[in-house]
Design an enzyme around this catalytic site. Structure first.
Site, PDB file in Angstrom:
ATOM      1  N   GLY A  31      10.034 -16.721   5.626  1.00 15.39           N
ATOM      2  CA  GLY A  31      10.351 -15.562   4.792  1.00 15.39           C
ATOM      3  C   GLY A  31      11.635 -15.743   4.013  1.00 15.39           C
ATOM      4  CG  HIS A  34      13.750 -19.662  -1.941  1.00 16.31           C
ATOM      5  ND1 HIS A  34      13.085 -20.841  -2.200  1.00 16.31           N
ATOM      6  CD2 HIS A  34      14.260 -19.798  -0.692  1.00 16.31           C
ATOM      7  CE1 HIS A  34      13.204 -21.659  -1.172  1.00 16.31           C
ATOM      8  NE2 HIS A  34      13.902 -21.049  -0.226  1.00 16.31           N
ATOM      9  N   GLY A  36      11.418 -21.820  -4.440  1.00 12.17           N
ATOM     10  CA  GLY A  36      11.024 -23.046  -3.734  1.00 12.17           C
ATOM     11  C   GLY A  36       9.732 -22.802  -2.959  1.00 12.17           C
ATOM     12  CG  HIS A  37       9.685 -20.111   0.396  1.00  7.00           C
ATOM     13  ND1 HIS A  37      10.831 -19.356   0.384  1.00  7.00           N
ATOM     14  CD2 HIS A  37       9.726 -20.838   1.552  1.00  7.00           C
ATOM     15  CE1 HIS A  37      11.530 -19.601   1.489  1.00  7.00           C
ATOM     16  NE2 HIS A  37      10.889 -20.504   2.209  1.00  7.00           N
ATOM     17  CG  ASP A 150      13.526 -28.021   5.257  1.00 11.35           C
ATOM     18  OD1 ASP A 150      14.601 -27.766   5.792  1.00 11.35           O
ATOM     19  OD2 ASP A 150      13.011 -27.277   4.384  1.00 11.35           O
TER      20      ASP A 150
HETATM   21  P1  AMP Z   1      11.559 -22.114   5.433  1.00  9.81           P
HETATM   22  O1  AMP Z   1      11.116 -20.736   5.095  1.00  9.81           O
HETATM   23  O2  AMP Z   1      12.974 -22.397   5.083  1.00  9.81           O
HETATM   24  O3  AMP Z   1      11.168 -22.518   6.823  1.00  9.81           O
HETATM   25  O4  AMP Z   1      10.735 -23.083   4.481  1.00  9.81           O
HETATM   26  C1  AMP Z   1       9.333 -23.022   4.407  1.00  9.81           C
HETATM   27  C2  AMP Z   1       8.849 -24.195   3.606  1.00  9.81           C
HETATM   28  O5  AMP Z   1       9.413 -24.142   2.294  1.00  9.81           O
HETATM   29  C3  AMP Z   1       9.273 -25.548   4.202  1.00  9.81           C
HETATM   30  O6  AMP Z   1       8.206 -26.464   4.051  1.00  9.81           O
HETATM   31  C4  AMP Z   1      10.448 -25.924   3.349  1.00  9.81           C
HETATM   32  O7  AMP Z   1      10.655 -27.321   3.283  1.00  9.81           O
HETATM   33  C5  AMP Z   1      10.017 -25.375   2.002  1.00  9.81           C
HETATM   34  N1  AMP Z   1      11.177 -25.182   1.132  1.00  9.81           N
HETATM   35  C6  AMP Z   1      12.335 -24.548   1.432  1.00  9.81           C
HETATM   36  N2  AMP Z   1      13.196 -24.617   0.387  1.00  9.81           N
HETATM   37  C7  AMP Z   1      12.564 -25.330  -0.588  1.00  9.81           C
HETATM   38  C8  AMP Z   1      12.917 -25.751  -1.903  1.00  9.81           C
HETATM   39  N3  AMP Z   1      14.100 -25.462  -2.439  1.00  9.81           N
HETATM   40  N4  AMP Z   1      12.011 -26.453  -2.611  1.00  9.81           N
HETATM   41  C9  AMP Z   1      10.797 -26.763  -2.083  1.00  9.81           C
HETATM   42  N5  AMP Z   1      10.398 -26.396  -0.855  1.00  9.81           N
HETATM   43  C10 AMP Z   1      11.266 -25.688  -0.102  1.00  9.81           C
END
Ligand code: AMP
Length: 279
Positions: A31, A34, A36-37, A150
Protein backbone atom coordinates in the site's frame (compact mmCIF):
# COMPACT_ATOMS: atom_id res chain seq x y z
CA UNK A 1 -12.98 -3.45 -9.32
CA UNK A 2 -13.77 -5.88 -6.50
CA UNK A 3 -12.37 -5.09 -3.06
CA UNK A 4 -12.00 -8.34 -1.15
CA UNK A 5 -10.69 -8.97 2.34
CA UNK A 6 -11.69 -12.65 2.72
CA UNK A 7 -9.47 -15.42 1.34
CA UNK A 8 -12.46 -17.59 0.40
CA UNK A 9 -13.99 -14.87 -1.79
CA UNK A 10 -10.64 -14.30 -3.47
CA UNK A 11 -10.37 -18.03 -4.18
CA UNK A 12 -13.86 -18.09 -5.73
CA UNK A 13 -12.87 -15.33 -8.16
CA UNK A 14 -9.64 -17.13 -8.99
CA UNK A 15 -11.53 -20.37 -9.73
CA UNK A 16 -13.94 -18.51 -12.01
CA UNK A 17 -11.13 -16.83 -13.97
CA UNK A 18 -9.20 -20.10 -14.30
CA UNK A 19 -12.40 -21.80 -15.53
CA UNK A 20 -12.72 -19.14 -18.22
CA UNK A 21 -9.09 -19.66 -19.28
CA UNK A 22 -8.04 -16.16 -18.27
CA UNK A 23 -4.43 -15.40 -17.33
CA UNK A 24 -3.89 -13.76 -13.94
CA UNK A 25 -1.28 -11.05 -13.35
CA UNK A 26 -0.46 -10.33 -9.71
CA UNK A 27 1.11 -7.26 -8.08
CA UNK A 28 1.74 -7.67 -4.34
CA UNK A 29 2.16 -4.38 -2.43
CA UNK A 30 2.13 -2.97 1.08
CA UNK A 31 0.00 0.00 0.00
CA UNK A 32 0.79 3.73 0.22
CA UNK A 33 0.67 3.37 -3.54
CA UNK A 34 2.67 5.59 -5.87
CA UNK A 35 3.46 5.68 -9.58
CA UNK A 36 6.10 2.97 -9.12
CA UNK A 37 3.36 0.54 -8.06
CA UNK A 38 1.13 1.82 -10.86
CA UNK A 39 3.85 1.08 -13.44
CA UNK A 40 3.86 -2.57 -12.26
CA UNK A 41 0.05 -2.72 -12.47
CA UNK A 42 0.06 -1.31 -16.02
CA UNK A 43 2.65 -3.86 -17.09
CA UNK A 44 0.54 -6.62 -15.53
CA UNK A 45 -2.53 -5.33 -17.41
CA UNK A 46 -0.52 -5.31 -20.64
CA UNK A 47 0.59 -8.91 -20.23
CA UNK A 48 -2.39 -10.60 -18.54
CA UNK A 49 -6.19 -10.86 -18.85
CA UNK A 50 -6.97 -9.94 -15.24
CA UNK A 51 -4.92 -8.08 -12.65
CA UNK A 52 -5.01 -8.76 -8.92
CA UNK A 53 -3.32 -6.28 -6.54
CA UNK A 54 -2.80 -7.07 -2.88
CA UNK A 55 -2.42 -4.39 -0.23
CA UNK A 56 -1.13 -5.84 3.00
CA UNK A 57 1.44 -4.48 5.41
CA UNK A 58 3.17 -7.75 6.24
CA UNK A 59 4.23 -7.57 9.89
CA UNK A 60 6.34 -10.73 9.42
CA UNK A 61 8.87 -8.91 7.25
CA UNK A 62 9.51 -6.02 9.65
CA UNK A 63 12.47 -6.62 11.91
CA UNK A 64 11.85 -3.31 13.66
CA UNK A 65 8.59 -2.59 15.53
CA UNK A 66 8.97 1.17 15.11
CA UNK A 67 9.36 0.82 11.33
CA UNK A 68 6.16 -1.28 11.21
CA UNK A 69 4.24 1.24 13.27
CA UNK A 70 5.42 4.21 11.19
CA UNK A 71 4.85 2.51 7.83
CA UNK A 72 2.38 4.73 5.90
CA UNK A 73 -1.15 3.33 5.56
CA UNK A 74 -3.40 5.11 3.07
CA UNK A 75 -5.97 2.49 2.04
CA UNK A 76 -8.72 4.93 1.07
CA UNK A 77 -6.58 6.91 -1.37
CA UNK A 78 -4.91 3.70 -2.60
CA UNK A 79 -8.31 2.29 -3.61
CA UNK A 80 -9.20 5.57 -5.29
CA UNK A 81 -5.97 5.48 -7.30
CA UNK A 82 -6.62 1.88 -8.36
CA UNK A 83 -10.17 2.69 -9.57
CA UNK A 84 -8.75 4.27 -12.71
CA UNK A 85 -6.46 1.31 -13.49
CA UNK A 86 -7.35 -2.02 -15.13
CA UNK A 87 -7.52 -3.90 -11.84
CA UNK A 88 -10.07 -6.71 -11.46
CA UNK A 89 -9.60 -7.30 -7.74
CA UNK A 90 -7.82 -5.74 -4.78
CA UNK A 91 -7.09 -8.12 -1.93
CA UNK A 92 -6.86 -6.20 1.37
CA UNK A 93 -6.90 -8.74 4.20
CA UNK A 94 -6.88 -7.79 7.86
CA UNK A 95 -3.72 -8.92 9.61
CA UNK A 96 -5.55 -11.05 12.21
CA UNK A 97 -7.55 -12.84 9.54
CA UNK A 98 -4.69 -13.34 7.10
CA UNK A 99 -2.47 -14.66 9.88
CA UNK A 100 -5.16 -16.19 12.11
CA UNK A 101 -2.29 -18.25 13.47
CA UNK A 102 1.19 -16.74 13.27
CA UNK A 103 3.14 -18.78 10.69
CA UNK A 104 5.74 -21.03 12.27
CA UNK A 105 7.63 -21.68 9.04
CA UNK A 106 10.77 -19.65 8.44
CA UNK A 107 12.66 -19.57 5.17
CA UNK A 108 16.38 -19.45 4.63
CA UNK A 109 17.46 -18.57 1.12
CA UNK A 110 21.16 -19.32 1.53
CA UNK A 111 23.86 -17.00 0.13
CA UNK A 112 21.44 -14.89 -1.94
CA UNK A 113 19.81 -13.67 1.30
CA UNK A 114 22.91 -13.38 3.46
CA UNK A 115 24.47 -10.06 2.43
CA UNK A 116 23.13 -6.49 2.39
CA UNK A 117 19.41 -6.38 3.32
CA UNK A 118 19.59 -9.94 4.64
CA UNK A 119 22.43 -9.05 6.97
CA UNK A 120 21.01 -5.74 8.14
CA UNK A 121 17.38 -6.84 8.47
CA UNK A 122 17.40 -10.28 10.14
CA UNK A 123 14.22 -12.22 9.39
CA UNK A 124 13.12 -9.79 6.68
CA UNK A 125 13.46 -12.15 3.72
CA UNK A 126 11.92 -15.04 5.62
CA UNK A 127 8.86 -12.84 6.19
CA UNK A 128 8.81 -11.81 2.52
CA UNK A 129 9.09 -15.44 1.42
CA UNK A 130 6.25 -16.58 3.68
CA UNK A 131 3.83 -13.84 2.61
CA UNK A 132 4.64 -14.19 -1.09
CA UNK A 133 4.24 -17.99 -0.91
CA UNK A 134 0.91 -17.62 0.82
CA UNK A 135 -0.29 -15.00 -1.67
CA UNK A 136 0.86 -17.10 -4.64
CA UNK A 137 -1.16 -20.06 -3.34
CA UNK A 138 -4.25 -17.89 -2.95
CA UNK A 139 -4.01 -15.88 -6.19
CA UNK A 140 -2.43 -18.60 -8.40
CA UNK A 141 -1.00 -16.02 -10.78
CA UNK A 142 0.42 -16.86 -14.20
CA UNK A 143 2.76 -13.90 -13.83
CA UNK A 144 3.78 -11.82 -10.80
CA UNK A 145 5.31 -8.37 -11.15
CA UNK A 146 8.04 -7.03 -8.87
CA UNK A 147 10.13 -3.86 -8.93
CA UNK A 148 13.86 -3.82 -9.64
CA UNK A 149 14.13 -1.23 -6.86
CA UNK A 150 14.04 -4.08 -4.35
CA UNK A 151 16.79 -5.95 -6.14
CA UNK A 152 17.68 -8.50 -3.47
CA UNK A 153 13.99 -9.20 -2.89
CA UNK A 154 13.77 -9.93 -6.63
CA UNK A 155 16.60 -12.49 -6.35
CA UNK A 156 14.94 -14.01 -3.27
CA UNK A 157 11.62 -14.42 -5.09
CA UNK A 158 13.38 -16.00 -8.08
CA UNK A 159 15.04 -18.46 -5.67
CA UNK A 160 11.72 -19.21 -3.96
CA UNK A 161 9.95 -19.89 -7.25
CA UNK A 162 12.75 -22.05 -8.61
CA UNK A 163 13.44 -24.06 -5.45
CA UNK A 164 9.80 -24.65 -4.51
CA UNK A 165 8.53 -25.03 -8.12
CA UNK A 166 5.90 -22.32 -7.99
CA UNK A 167 4.24 -22.32 -11.39
CA UNK A 168 4.52 -18.58 -11.94
CA UNK A 169 6.64 -16.33 -14.13
CA UNK A 170 8.37 -13.51 -12.25
CA UNK A 171 8.56 -10.26 -14.19
CA UNK A 172 11.09 -7.62 -13.17
CA UNK A 173 9.90 -4.05 -13.80
CA UNK A 174 12.21 -1.01 -13.92
CA UNK A 175 12.50 1.42 -11.02
CA UNK A 176 10.17 4.38 -11.41
CA UNK A 177 11.72 7.70 -10.33
CA UNK A 178 10.76 11.26 -9.49
CA UNK A 179 12.10 13.94 -11.87
CA UNK A 180 14.88 14.47 -9.31
CA UNK A 181 16.00 10.85 -9.79
CA UNK A 182 14.71 9.81 -6.36
CA UNK A 183 13.34 6.27 -6.57
CA UNK A 184 9.65 6.31 -5.69
CA UNK A 185 8.96 4.63 -2.38
CA UNK A 186 6.14 4.57 0.14
CA UNK A 187 8.73 5.62 2.70
CA UNK A 188 9.42 8.91 0.84
CA UNK A 189 6.16 10.18 2.39
CA UNK A 190 7.95 10.17 5.75
CA UNK A 191 10.62 12.62 4.52
CA UNK A 192 10.59 16.42 4.76
CA UNK A 193 11.19 18.52 1.62
CA UNK A 194 14.85 18.84 2.60
CA UNK A 195 15.01 15.07 3.24
CA UNK A 196 13.69 14.36 -0.25
CA UNK A 197 16.33 16.68 -1.64
CA UNK A 198 19.05 14.72 0.12
CA UNK A 199 17.45 11.41 -0.86
CA UNK A 200 17.76 12.34 -4.55
CA UNK A 201 21.55 12.37 -4.04
CA UNK A 202 21.47 8.58 -3.58
CA UNK A 203 20.72 8.15 -7.27
CA UNK A 204 23.36 10.77 -8.15
CA UNK A 205 25.93 8.68 -6.29
CA UNK A 206 24.85 5.52 -8.16
CA UNK A 207 25.18 7.29 -11.51
CA UNK A 208 28.64 8.48 -10.49
CA UNK A 209 29.77 4.93 -9.69
CA UNK A 210 28.30 3.70 -12.94
CA UNK A 211 30.11 6.37 -14.99
CA UNK A 212 33.42 5.66 -13.28
CA UNK A 213 33.31 1.86 -13.30
CA UNK A 214 35.09 1.25 -16.59
CA UNK A 215 37.93 3.69 -16.05
CA UNK A 216 38.44 3.05 -12.32
CA UNK A 217 37.20 -0.48 -11.74
CA UNK A 218 34.30 -1.47 -9.50
CA UNK A 219 35.70 -1.02 -5.95
CA UNK A 220 37.21 2.43 -6.65
CA UNK A 221 34.03 3.64 -8.37
CA UNK A 222 31.97 2.53 -5.34
CA UNK A 223 34.41 4.48 -3.13
CA UNK A 224 33.86 7.61 -5.25
CA UNK A 225 30.11 7.24 -4.78
CA UNK A 226 30.57 6.76 -1.04
CA UNK A 227 32.82 9.83 -0.80
CA UNK A 228 30.18 11.85 -2.65
CA UNK A 229 27.52 10.89 -0.07
CA UNK A 230 29.77 11.20 2.97
CA UNK A 231 30.00 14.96 2.30
CA UNK A 232 26.41 15.17 3.55
CA UNK A 233 26.37 14.43 7.29
CA UNK A 234 22.58 13.96 7.28
CA UNK A 235 22.93 10.93 5.01
CA UNK A 236 23.96 7.90 7.01
CA UNK A 237 25.21 5.20 4.63
CA UNK A 238 24.63 1.54 5.49
CA UNK A 239 26.25 0.13 2.35
CA UNK A 240 27.16 1.06 -1.19
CA UNK A 241 28.44 -1.90 -3.18
CA UNK A 242 28.56 -3.51 -6.58
CA UNK A 243 26.68 -6.81 -6.62
CA UNK A 244 25.86 -9.66 -8.96
CA UNK A 245 22.08 -9.28 -9.46
CA UNK A 246 21.48 -13.05 -9.50
CA UNK A 247 23.63 -14.24 -6.60
CA UNK A 248 23.50 -10.94 -4.65
CA UNK A 249 27.18 -11.38 -3.79
CA UNK A 250 29.58 -8.43 -3.83
CA UNK A 251 31.60 -8.20 -7.06
CA UNK A 252 34.98 -6.63 -7.65
CA UNK A 253 35.41 -7.45 -11.35
CA UNK A 254 32.80 -7.36 -14.05
CA UNK A 255 32.63 -10.69 -15.80
CA UNK A 256 30.94 -10.05 -19.18
CA UNK A 257 28.18 -12.66 -18.79
CA UNK A 258 27.13 -11.40 -15.40
CA UNK A 259 24.56 -8.66 -14.74
CA UNK A 260 25.71 -6.29 -12.02
CA UNK A 261 24.24 -3.34 -10.12
CA UNK A 262 25.47 -0.72 -7.72
CA UNK A 263 23.26 -0.85 -4.60
CA UNK A 264 22.89 1.63 -1.79
CA UNK A 265 21.09 1.70 1.56
CA UNK A 266 21.09 4.82 3.71
CA UNK A 267 19.15 6.54 6.45
CA UNK A 268 17.89 10.09 6.05
CA UNK A 269 15.79 11.68 8.82
CA UNK A 270 15.53 8.24 10.40
CA UNK A 271 13.97 6.79 7.22
CA UNK A 272 15.74 3.81 5.68
CA UNK A 273 15.97 4.06 1.89
CA UNK A 274 17.38 1.67 -0.71
CA UNK A 275 18.13 2.13 -4.39
CA UNK A 276 20.24 0.57 -7.12
CA UNK A 277 21.34 1.02 -10.70
CA UNK A 278 21.65 -2.03 -12.93
CA UNK A 279 24.29 -1.68 -15.66
P1 AMP B 1 6.10 -2.29 -1.54
O1 AMP B 1 4.70 -1.80 -1.46
O2 AMP B 1 7.12 -1.27 -1.19
O3 AMP B 1 6.28 -3.62 -0.85
O4 AMP B 1 6.38 -2.59 -3.07
C1 AMP B 1 5.52 -3.42 -3.83
C2 AMP B 1 6.17 -3.68 -5.15
O5 AMP B 1 6.38 -2.44 -5.83
C3 AMP B 1 7.55 -4.35 -5.03
O6 AMP B 1 7.69 -5.30 -6.06
C4 AMP B 1 8.49 -3.19 -5.22
O7 AMP B 1 9.75 -3.58 -5.73
C5 AMP B 1 7.72 -2.36 -6.24
N1 AMP B 1 8.18 -0.98 -6.22
C6 AMP B 1 8.33 -0.17 -5.14
N2 AMP B 1 8.83 1.03 -5.52
C7 AMP B 1 9.01 0.98 -6.87
C8 AMP B 1 9.49 1.89 -7.85
N3 AMP B 1 9.90 3.11 -7.53
N4 AMP B 1 9.51 1.49 -9.14
C9 AMP B 1 9.10 0.24 -9.49
N5 AMP B 1 8.63 -0.67 -8.62
C10 AMP B 1 8.58 -0.32 -7.32
Amino acid sequence: MEIVSQKEILKTHVRTWKGMGKTIGFVPTMGALHQGHISLIREAARQCDVVVVSIFVNALQFNNADDLEKYPRTLKSDLKLLQSEKVALVFTPENDVFYARRPQVTLNFGPVGEEFEGKLRPGHFSGVGVVVSRLFHLVQPDKAFFGAKDLQQMAIIQTLVRDLEFDVEIVRCPTHREDSGLAMSSRNALLSKEGRHLAALLFESLKLASEMRTSMGLPASASVARAFLVKHPDISIEYINWVDTTTMQPVEKNDSNQEIAICVAARIEGVRLIDNLIV
